[in-house]
Design a protein around this motif. Structure first.
Motif, mmCIF file in Angstrom:
data_model
loop_
_atom_site.group_PDB
_atom_site.id
_atom_site.type_symbol
_atom_site.label_atom_id
_atom_site.label_comp_id
_atom_site.label_asym_id
_atom_site.label_seq_id
_atom_site.Cartn_x
_atom_site.Cartn_y
_atom_site.Cartn_z
ATOM 1 N N ILE A 23 102.161 -12.553 31.949
ATOM 2 C CA ILE A 23 102.429 -14.095 31.809
ATOM 3 C C ILE A 23 101.138 -14.808 31.485
ATOM 4 C CG2 ILE A 23 103.473 -15.986 32.988
ATOM 5 C CD1 ILE A 23 104.332 -13.784 35.185
ATOM 6 N N ASP A 24 100.094 -14.321 32.007
ATOM 7 C CA ASP A 24 98.672 -15.081 31.811
ATOM 8 C C ASP A 24 98.393 -15.066 30.543
ATOM 9 O OD1 ASP A 24 98.383 -12.341 32.466
ATOM 10 O OD2 ASP A 24 96.378 -12.748 32.854
ATOM 11 N N VAL A 25 98.603 -13.630 29.959
ATOM 12 C CA VAL A 25 98.042 -13.342 28.530
ATOM 13 C C VAL A 25 99.196 -14.049 27.298
ATOM 14 C CG1 VAL A 25 97.728 -11.561 26.574
ATOM 15 C CG2 VAL A 25 97.203 -11.140 29.184
ATOM 16 N N LEU A 26 100.271 -13.927 27.633
ATOM 17 C CA LEU A 26 101.436 -14.800 26.898
ATOM 18 C C LEU A 26 101.087 -16.406 26.811
ATOM 19 C CD1 LEU A 26 104.548 -12.776 27.792
ATOM 20 C CD2 LEU A 26 102.859 -12.466 25.490
ATOM 21 N N ALA A 27 100.922 -16.761 27.811
ATOM 22 C CA ALA A 27 100.651 -18.254 27.917
ATOM 23 C C ALA A 27 99.387 -19.048 27.586
ATOM 24 C CB ALA A 27 100.925 -18.737 29.759
ATOM 25 N N LYS A 28 98.345 -18.023 27.276
ATOM 26 C CA LYS A 28 96.912 -18.625 26.916
ATOM 27 C C LYS A 28 96.886 -19.348 25.811
ATOM 28 C CE LYS A 28 92.422 -16.603 28.221
ATOM 29 N NZ LYS A 28 91.801 -15.370 28.321
ATOM 30 N N PRO A 29 97.670 -19.125 24.568
ATOM 31 C CA PRO A 29 97.585 -19.670 23.556
ATOM 32 C C PRO A 29 98.009 -21.119 23.802
ATOM 33 C CG PRO A 29 98.327 -17.717 22.922
ATOM 34 C CD PRO A 29 98.473 -17.649 24.656
ATOM 35 N N PHE A 30 98.946 -21.390 24.569
ATOM 36 C CA PHE A 30 99.448 -22.619 24.788
ATOM 37 C C PHE A 30 98.805 -23.657 25.783
ATOM 38 C CE2 PHE A 30 102.933 -19.554 24.067
ATOM 39 C CZ PHE A 30 103.476 -19.785 22.764
ATOM 40 N N MET A 31 97.525 -23.080 26.180
ATOM 41 C CA MET A 31 96.865 -24.199 27.143
ATOM 42 C C MET A 31 95.905 -24.641 26.468
ATOM 43 S SD MET A 31 96.917 -21.966 30.606
ATOM 44 C CE MET A 31 98.191 -21.115 31.188
ATOM 45 N N SER A 32 95.341 -25.945 26.989
ATOM 46 C CA SER A 32 94.336 -26.529 26.225
ATOM 47 C C SER A 32 92.938 -25.949 26.763
ATOM 48 C CB SER A 32 94.226 -27.890 26.677
ATOM 49 O OG SER A 32 93.922 -28.163 27.897
ATOM 50 N N LYS A 33 91.849 -26.222 25.761
ATOM 51 C CA LYS A 33 90.741 -25.648 26.213
ATOM 52 C C LYS A 33 89.882 -26.179 27.638
ATOM 53 C CE LYS A 33 86.181 -24.843 23.578
ATOM 54 N NZ LYS A 33 85.528 -25.472 22.755
ATOM 55 N N GLU A 34 90.154 -27.409 27.678
ATOM 56 C CA GLU A 34 89.716 -27.890 29.182
ATOM 57 C C GLU A 34 90.687 -27.581 30.349
ATOM 58 O OE1 GLU A 34 90.729 -29.677 26.369
ATOM 59 O OE2 GLU A 34 88.751 -29.944 25.417
ATOM 60 N N GLU A 35 92.002 -27.282 30.063
ATOM 61 C CA GLU A 35 92.728 -26.810 31.363
ATOM 62 C C GLU A 35 93.483 -25.542 31.349
ATOM 63 O OE1 GLU A 35 95.390 -29.823 32.482
ATOM 64 O OE2 GLU A 35 93.653 -31.433 32.593
ATOM 65 N N LYS A 36 93.011 -24.780 32.092
ATOM 66 C CA LYS A 36 93.630 -23.361 31.985
ATOM 67 C C LYS A 36 94.211 -22.796 33.311
ATOM 68 C CE LYS A 36 91.206 -21.095 28.072
ATOM 69 N NZ LYS A 36 90.172 -22.092 27.699
ATOM 70 N N ALA A 37 95.385 -22.318 33.326
ATOM 71 C CA ALA A 37 95.922 -21.761 34.602
ATOM 72 C C ALA A 37 96.534 -20.563 34.350
ATOM 73 C CB ALA A 37 97.084 -22.661 35.225
ATOM 74 N N GLY A 38 96.446 -19.421 35.388
ATOM 75 C CA GLY A 38 97.050 -18.169 34.991
ATOM 76 C C GLY A 38 97.079 -17.609 36.372
ATOM 77 N N TYR A 39 98.381 -16.501 36.109
ATOM 78 C CA TYR A 39 98.658 -15.641 37.206
ATOM 79 C C TYR A 39 98.821 -14.491 36.692
ATOM 80 C CZ TYR A 39 101.379 -13.091 40.651
ATOM 81 O OH TYR A 39 101.613 -12.122 41.465
ATOM 82 N N TYR A 40 98.280 -13.403 37.332
ATOM 83 C CA TYR A 40 98.956 -12.081 37.148
ATOM 84 C C TYR A 40 98.989 -10.887 38.136
ATOM 85 C CZ TYR A 40 93.869 -10.781 37.465
ATOM 86 O OH TYR A 40 92.425 -10.529 37.904
#
Lengths: 292, 791
Positions: free
Chosen positions: B277-294
Motif C-alpha cells: 500500500i505504501d509503495v502504491l500510494a507514494k506517487p500521490f503524496m506531496s513532497k512535504e507530507e508523506k504517510a505510509g504503512y506496511y
C-alpha cells in the motif's frame, strides 16, 4: 461455466450489493428519566444541603434551547436518624434543599437516612454514616522554590513554588480521605480576593483509601504555582475524612472519561435507592498557610 | 492457588521409576517398530499420521516431528498408515526384532483438491477431547478477507472460538480472553500474532505444515495459559527437489522457496510476504507530507539429519508492521509506530532407542512496540522514543517413551526466562537527555515439569492422565502450583465414544489491553506480589461419532470453566499510553487492574468432513460467560463483552469440476454485550475549597456541574447480531512446469452492516437536538482477486 462467467457473476453480486454509508442509526427505546439526588453532609457546615434533579434520557429530543438539567423543586425531603427527623425545604436562592445544623445536627458516628418523594411519583431513599474520627493532622512539610526569574520590571521577581504536605492514616482499615490545595493571591496591603483556585496535586492522590495501606503516611505535593515580589499568597489546604460513599462517588467521577473509546466505561457510583447520585458525609479541617 | 507439596514431587519421580522398572521386566518378549512418516514427493515429515494395527485394535499417531514408535509382542501383524489426503499404506510385518520402518505417503490430489477416499484419524479412538486438527488444505480453501489466507480467521470458524470485533483475528476461546491463548510456532511462543491492528495474522499459510487447536482437556505438556493452545508447525522444506510458490494479492504478495541441501538428508525453506500500500500510494503524496504503512514477515527453516537417530532443525520468524508520517516544512517532523515479532528455535530430535524419542529446544521469542517522534529545526532537535516489549529465552526437553501399544509416557522440563519492558521512554532535546526510564525492566523465571501417561484399559478405555508442576519467580515473589490433567475416552461401540476431560491451568503473565481491541499497544506484564497468577479449572464432557463411510465426524461437547485472578480494568482505566508517552512515567499498571473471576459454560457441536468432493464443517456453540470483579460494576456479576449465546459457522468446499473449486462460509453470532449510556445527569462534585470559604463566613453554592453518563447495568445492551457470507472460486490449471491458481471471491457478499462500535451523536430535527445511537460498520462487500503459481 467459463472463468469469465464466474468473474461476471462476482462483479454482478458486488454491484448489486453496492456501497452505502457505513454509519447507521440504531433504533432504541427511549429510557425513562431518573431522579438524581446529590448531597454531602458534615457536622461542620452551618447548613447541609441536597440538589435534586431529573436525569436527561438519551435517544430522545433534548429540552429546546437549554442543556441544563431540570431541577425538581417540589420534592418532599425527609432526613432522619434514630434520634431526630426533619424536613429539608427547597431554597430558591440556592436552588437546593437545605437545613441548618440547629434544625438537624449532623453528629459524628451517627447514621442519617433520607427519603425523597415527588408528585411525579419518584421515590428515593438513602443513608450514610458520618465518620467517627476527626480528620488526621495535615502537616505542611515544606514550600520549595522551583525557579526565580526576573520579571518585566527589574525590581520584580517571579517565583515558581511548590508545596509539600503529609498526613498519617488512622489505625485500622476502612478510612477514606480527601485532600485539596487552593491558592489566593493579593497585593500587599489589600484584602485578599474571595476567590481561590485549585492548584491540583502533582504527586499523591486527592482521594485515598487505606485499603491495603493501613496506618501509612500519605504524602502530597501541589502543582507549581506562581508569585511575585509585592504579592502575598494564601494557601488553603483541606483534609477531610469521609464515608465510603463520598470516596466511591468522587473516585468514579474523577475516572469518568466521557466518550473515550479506549477507556473502560465508568459507571458513576450511587447509593440512592430508586435513583442516581449520592448521599454521603465528611468531616473537614482547613489549614491556612500564608506566604509573604 | 494450590501450594506445592514435596511429597507430590516424590510421587511423580516414583511413578516414573516404577514405569521404567516394569518396562524392563516386560520388554524381554516385546519388540518395537518405529520410524518417520513422510510425504512421498517433498519428503516433508508428517505429524498426526494414524498407525493402526487391527490385530490389537490399537495403534498410535506420529508426533509433531513425524516420528512414531510402537512396542508389540512378537508375531505377525498387519500395520496400516493413514492420513487425510494421502493414499493409505498397509504392511505385513513379521515382528521378531526391533524394526525401523520409514514410510512415505503419497498425496492424492487432483487439480489441487484432495479427493482422498481414505479416512481421517477416527476421533472416537483417541483419548483427546476438545482438540481440533485443521487440515492445511482446508485453511487454504476457506474464503477470507482480501484473499489473505489466514490460520486464525479459520480457527475462528470453529465451535467454542469467538472472534472479537469485525475483521479482527483475536481468539476468544470458551469465554477466555485473547491473552489466554498459547500460540506456538515451532515450539516458540508468539506474543502478538497480528498485522494491521489485528486484521491479519502473522502466519503465512504457505509455510505452515500443521495446525492444532486445544480448547480443553489440556495434555500436561502444555502450560502457561488458561484457555487454549494453538500449535503450529512450519514446513521443513522439500528434501527431494527445488520448488516454490508465489502469489499476488490485492494488498500483499508472497513467495515461498524450498529445496534440499543434500538430497534426503537436509532441506531448507524460506518464505516472505509484504504489503505494498505504501509503495502504491507514494506517487500521490506531496513532497512535504508523506504517510505510509506496511507489514512484512519472513519465515525460514533448515534441517539436517545426522544419521538415523539425530535431526537438527533451525527455524525462525521475523515480522514487522510500521506506520509513519513525515512532514517537511521549516520544521522537519517524523513520527510513527512500529511493532515486531521475532522467534528462533533450535531443535534437536534424538532417538535413544526405538522406544525412546527426545526433543530438546532452545527458543528465543521477542515482541516489541515502538513509538517515535523526531523534530528538527535548523540546529535544534527533539526526540521522543517509547518502547514496550517482552523477550523470552526458553530451554525445553521432552521425552516420549513407548512401552506398548497400550502405554506411552511423555515427560519434560520447560524453563523460560521472561524479560518484560512494560515501558521505556527516552526523551532528548539536542544531545541532552530530558528523561530516561531504562530501569523499568522485570526479569522472571517460569518453569514447568510434567508427566503424561497415555494408556488404554482393555479395548474400550483410552486415557491421558498427567500432572504438571509449574512455578514462577519474579520480583522476589515465588508462585507455584500442581496442575492435574486428564482426558479419557470410553468407546461405546465402534465409531461412537464418550469423552471427558479435566484440566487445571495457571497463567503467570498478563496482557494489559485497551477496551475490546487487540492493538499492538497492549502490554505484557508479569505476576507480582500484588497481581497474582491467573488460574482455571475446566471440565469437558462429550460424545464423538465417526461415520466411516462418509468420513464424517460429529462431536458434541459441553464444558464448564471457572477462572480466578483474571485481570480486569478498573473503571476509567486506559492503557493507550501512546497518546502521550512522555506521561508514561506516571503509569502504574498495577493500580489500574483488578483481579476477578470468570465462569463460562456451554455446548459445542461440530460436524466435520475433512475430505471428499464436498467437504467442510458446521459448527454451533451455545455458551454463557460471566465475570465478577470486586472493583468493577460494584462487585456485581456481569456478562462478558464477548459472551455469545449463539455462534454458527458453516463452511463448504466443493469441487465443481477438475480445476474449479468453490468455497463459501456463513457465520452468525449473537451481538456483543456492551455498556450503553441511557441518560445524562449532573456529576456534581463536592468542592472542599469552596467549603473552606463557606466556613470562613461566605455561603457558596456547589460550583461544579459536569455532565456524566448514566450507564445503567454493565454489559446489558446487546449489539446487533453479526452475520456474513463469504465465497471464493479457485481456478487451477496445471502446466508442464508449474500450476497456476486464480482465486476470486468476496467477503461479506450481501454487504451486511455488522456493528464495529456504537457511539452517540446529535441530529437536529424540527429545531430540536435529538440524541441518536449510531452504529459504525467497517466492511461492506470486499471483493478480492489473487493469483498464485506453484512450481
Amino acid at each position: 461455466m467459463k472463468f469469465s462467467a464466474y468473474i461476471i457473476l462476482t462483479l454482478f453480486i458486488m454491484a448489486f450489493a453496492g456501497c452505502e454509508s457505513m454509519i447507521t442509526d440504531v433504533e432504541i427505546e427511549t429510557p425513562k428519566p431518573k431522579i438524581v439526588v446529590i448531597g454531602f453532609v458534615s457536622p461542620d457546615s452551618p447548613y447541609n444541603s441536597l440538589k435534586i434533579y431529573e436525569s436527561r434520557p438519551l435517544y430522545s429530543p433534548l429540552p429546546s434551547g437549554s442543556e441544563d438539567f431540570p431541577v425538581i423543586t417540589n420534592a418532599t425531603v425527609i432526613i432522619y436518624s434514630d434520634n431526630d427527623s426533619a424536613i429539608m425545604n427547597y431554597n430558591q436562592q440556592y436552588n437546593d434543599y437545605r437545613i441548618s445544623q440547629d434544625a438537624m445536627p449532623i453528629i459524628k458516628g451517627r447514621t442519617y437516612n433520607l427519603k425523597v418523594t415527588t408528585p411525579k411519583g419518584y421515590y428515593a431513599t438513602s443513608s450514610c454514616t458520618v465518620p467517627n474520627n476527626e480528620p488526621p493532622v495535615l502537616e505542611i512539610v515544606g514550600i520549595d522554590t522551583i525557579s526565580k526569574e526576573e520579571g518585566w520590571d527589574p525590581s520584580v521577581w517571579v517565583y515558581q513554588l511548590r508545596a509539600r504536605a503529609q498526613f498519617k492514616d488512622w489505625e485500622g482499615e476502612g478510612h477514606f480521605y480527601r485532600v485539596a490545595a487552593g491558592q489566593m493571591n493579593w497585593i500587599d496591603g489589600e484584602q485578599p480576593y474571595q476567590y481561590s483556585y485549585d492548584i491540583g496535586l502533582s504527586r499523591g492522590s486527592s482521594l485515598s483509601s487505606d485499603k491495603n495501606n493501613d496506618g501509612n503516611t500519605y504524602a502530597i505535593t501541589t502543582n507549581d504555582f506562581m508569585a511575585q515580589t509585592g504579592e502575598s499568597i494564601r494557601l488553603y489546604f483541606t483534609i477531610s475524612i469521609t464515608d465510603s460513599h463520598y470516596y466511591n462517588y468522587h473516585k468514579t467521577l474523577m475516572n469518568f472519561e466521557g466518550d473515550n473509546p479506549f477507556a473502560e466505561p465508568t459507571t458513576i457510583y450511587s447509593n440512592i435507592e430508586g435513583g442516581l447520585g449520592v448521599f454521603s458525609s465528611y468531616i473537614q479541617d482547613d489549614i491556612i498557610y500564608d506566604i509573604r | 492457588m494450590q501450594k506445592p507439596h514435596f511429597s507430590g514431587i516424590l510421587k511423580i519421580i516414583s511413578l516414573i521409576g516404577i514405569i521404567f522398572l516394569s518396562n524392563t521386566a516386560v520388554s524381554q518378549n516385546k519388540y518395537s517398530i518405529s520410524g518417520y512418516v513422510r510425504e512421498s514427493e517433498s519428503r516433508e515429515l508428517l505429524p498426526g499420521v494414524n498407525i493402526y494395527i487391527p490385530a490389537i485394535k490399537g495403534g498410535t499417531i506420529t508426533n509433531n516431528y513425524g516420528f512414531y514408535s510402537l512396542t508389540l509382542p512378537q508375531g505377525d501383524y498387519e500395520v496400516r498408515f493413514s492420513f487425510v489426503g494421502f493414499d493409505p499404506v498397509t504392511l505385513q510385518l513379521s515382528h521378531y526384532k526391533d524394526t525401523i520402518i520409514n514410510i512415505d505417503l503419497k498425496s492424492i490430489t487432483l487439480q489441487g483438491v484432495t479427493i482422498s477416499a481414505e479416512k481421517s484419524e477416527r476421533i472416537t479412538e483417541t483419548s483427546e477431547i476438545s482438540v481440533i486438527s485443521l487440515p492445511i488444505q482446508q485453511i487454504r480453501q476457506v474464503p477470507v478477507l482480501l484473499g489473505e489466507k489466514d490460520v486464525f480467521k479459520t480457527i475462528q470458524l470453529m465451535p467454542g472460538v469467538q472472534k472479537g470485533s469485525e475483521g479482527n483475528g483475536s481468539l476468544y476461546v470458551r469465554g477466555g480472553g485473547p491473552d489466554q491463548n498459547l500460540i506456538i510456532l515451532d515450539d516458540a511462543p508468539v506474543y502478538n500474532a497480528f498485522h494491521l491492528f489485528g486484521f491479519f495474522s502473522i502466519f503465512n499459510g504457505d509455510a505452515i505444515k500443521s495446525v492444532e487447536l486445544v480448547k480443553g482437556g489440556f495434555p500436561a505438556r502444555f502450560g502457561g495459559r488458561l484457555s487454549s493452545v494453538v500449535e503450529m508447525t512450519m514446513k521443513d522444506g522439500n528434501r527431494s527437489k527445488f520448488s516454490g510458490e508465489a502469489g499476488i494479492g490485492l494488498i500483499s504478495s508472497r513467495l515461498v522457496l524450498e529445496g534440499p541441501f543434500s538430497k534426503d538428508k537436509s532441506s531448507w525453506i524460506i518464505s516472505g510476504r509484504r504489503t505494498y500500500i505504501d509503495v502504491l500510494a507514494k506517487p500521490f503524496m506531496s513532497k512535504e507530507e508523506k504517510a505510509g504503512y506496511y507489514f512484512y514477515d519472513l519465515n525460514a527453516k533448515v534441517n539436517y539429519e545426522f544419521g538415523s537417530r539425530d535431526r537438527v532443525f533451525l527455524s525462525g520468524y521475523f515480522g514487522r508492521d510500521k506506520f509513519s508520517v513525515i512532514t517537511d516544512y521549516d520544521t522537519k517532523e517524523e513520527g510513527g509506530l512500529y511493532w515486531q515479532n521475532g522467534t528462533g528455535t533450535l531443535r534437536w530430535n534424538h532417538i535413544y532407542n526405538p522406544r525412546v524419542f527426545s526433543n530438546t529446544s532452545l527458543i528465543y521469542s521477542h515482541y516489541s512496540i515502538n513509538f517515535y517522534d523526531q523534530e528538527s529545526y535548523n540546529d535544534e532537535s527533539y526526540s521522543l522514543r517509547y518502547t514496550s516489549g517482552i523477550r523470552d529465552l526458553t530451554l525445553k526437553n521432552d521425552v516420549e517413551i513407548n512401552f506398548s501399544p497400550f502405554y506411552n509416557l511423555r515427560t519434560g522440563l520447560h524453563l523460560i526466562n521472561h524479560l518484560f519492558t512494560p515501558s521505556a521512554v527516552v526523551e532528548k532535546e539536542n544531545t541532552d537527555v530530558l528523561y530516561d526510564s531504562n530501569e523499568s525492566e522485570y526479569n522472571s523465571l517460569e518453569g514447568g515439569l510434567y508427566v503424561e501417561n497415555q494408556f488404554s484399559i482393555g479395548q474400550r478405555i483410552k486415557a491421558n492422565a498427567g500432572l504438571r508442576f509449574s512455578n514462577f519467580l519474579a520480583d522476589e515473589k515465588h508462585y507455584s502450583a500442581f496442575e492435574p490433567r486428564i482426558s479419557a475416552n470410553l468407546i461405546i461401540t465402534q465409531g461412537l465414544s464418550l469423552k471427558a476431560g479435566y484440566a487445571q491451568m495457571n497463567q503467570y503473565i498478563h496482557l494489559l489491553s485497551s477496551t475490546g481491541l487487540s492493538l499492538p499497544t497492549d502490554l505484557w506484564v508479569p505476576s507480582t506480589d500484588r497481581i497474582e497468577p491467573q488460574n482455571s479449572s475446566q471440565i469437558s464432557l462429550g460424545i464423538a461419532k465417526d461415520f466411516a463411510k462418509t468420513d464424517l465426524q460429529i462431536t458434541i461437547e459441553g464444558y464448564f470453566k471457572e477462572s480466578n485472578n483474571i485481570i480486569g480494568y478498573k473503571p476509567g482505566a486506559s492503557f493507550l499510553i501512546i497518546d502521550d508517552p512522555s506521561n508514561s512515567q506516571e503509569f502504574t499498571w498495577e493500580d489500574n487492574v483488578t483481579p476477578g473471576k470468570s465462569n463460562s459454560y456451554g455446548i459445542e457441536t461440530l460436524i466435520h468432513k475433512k475430505s471428499g468432493r464436498l467437504n467442510g464443517w458446521i459448527g454451533y456453540t451455545l455458551s454463557w460467560t460471566k465475570l465478577q470483579f470486586d472493583e468493577i460494576n460494584f462487585g456485581k456479576e456481569f456478562w462478558a463483552r464477548y459472551d455469545r449465546r449463539h455462534d454458527i459457522s458453516i463452511v463448504g468446499i466443493y469441487r465443481i469440476s477438475n480445476g474449479v473449486n468453490f468455497s463459501a462460509t456463513w457465520v452468525y453470532g449473537t451481538g456483543n454485550a456492551i455498556t450503553l449510556p441511557v441518560g445524562e445527569f449532573p456529576g456534581i462534585e463536592h468542592n472542599p475549597l469552596t467549603d473552606a470559604l463557606v466556613n470562613s463566613g461566605q455561603p457558596f453554592p456547589y460550583n461544579y456541574f459536569p455532565s456524566v453518563n448514566d450507564y445503567g447495568e454493565m454489559n446489558t445492551f446487546r449489539m446487533k447480531p453479526y452475520h456474513r457470507l463469504d465465497f471464493a472460486f479457485q481456478f487451477i490449471k496445471t502446466r508442464e512446469k508449474y500450476q497456476r491458481t486464480w482465486e476470486i471471491g468476496a467477503y461479506n457478499t450481501y454487504s451486511r452492516k455488522n456493528p464495529f462500535f456504537y457511539y452517540i451523536d446529535y441530529d437536529y430535527v424540527n429545531n430540536q437536538s435529538v440524541s441518536k445511537l449510531k452504529q459504525v460498520s467497517i466492511f461492506p462487500i470486499i471483493p478480492s482477486i489473487t493469483y498464485s503459481i506453484k512450481f
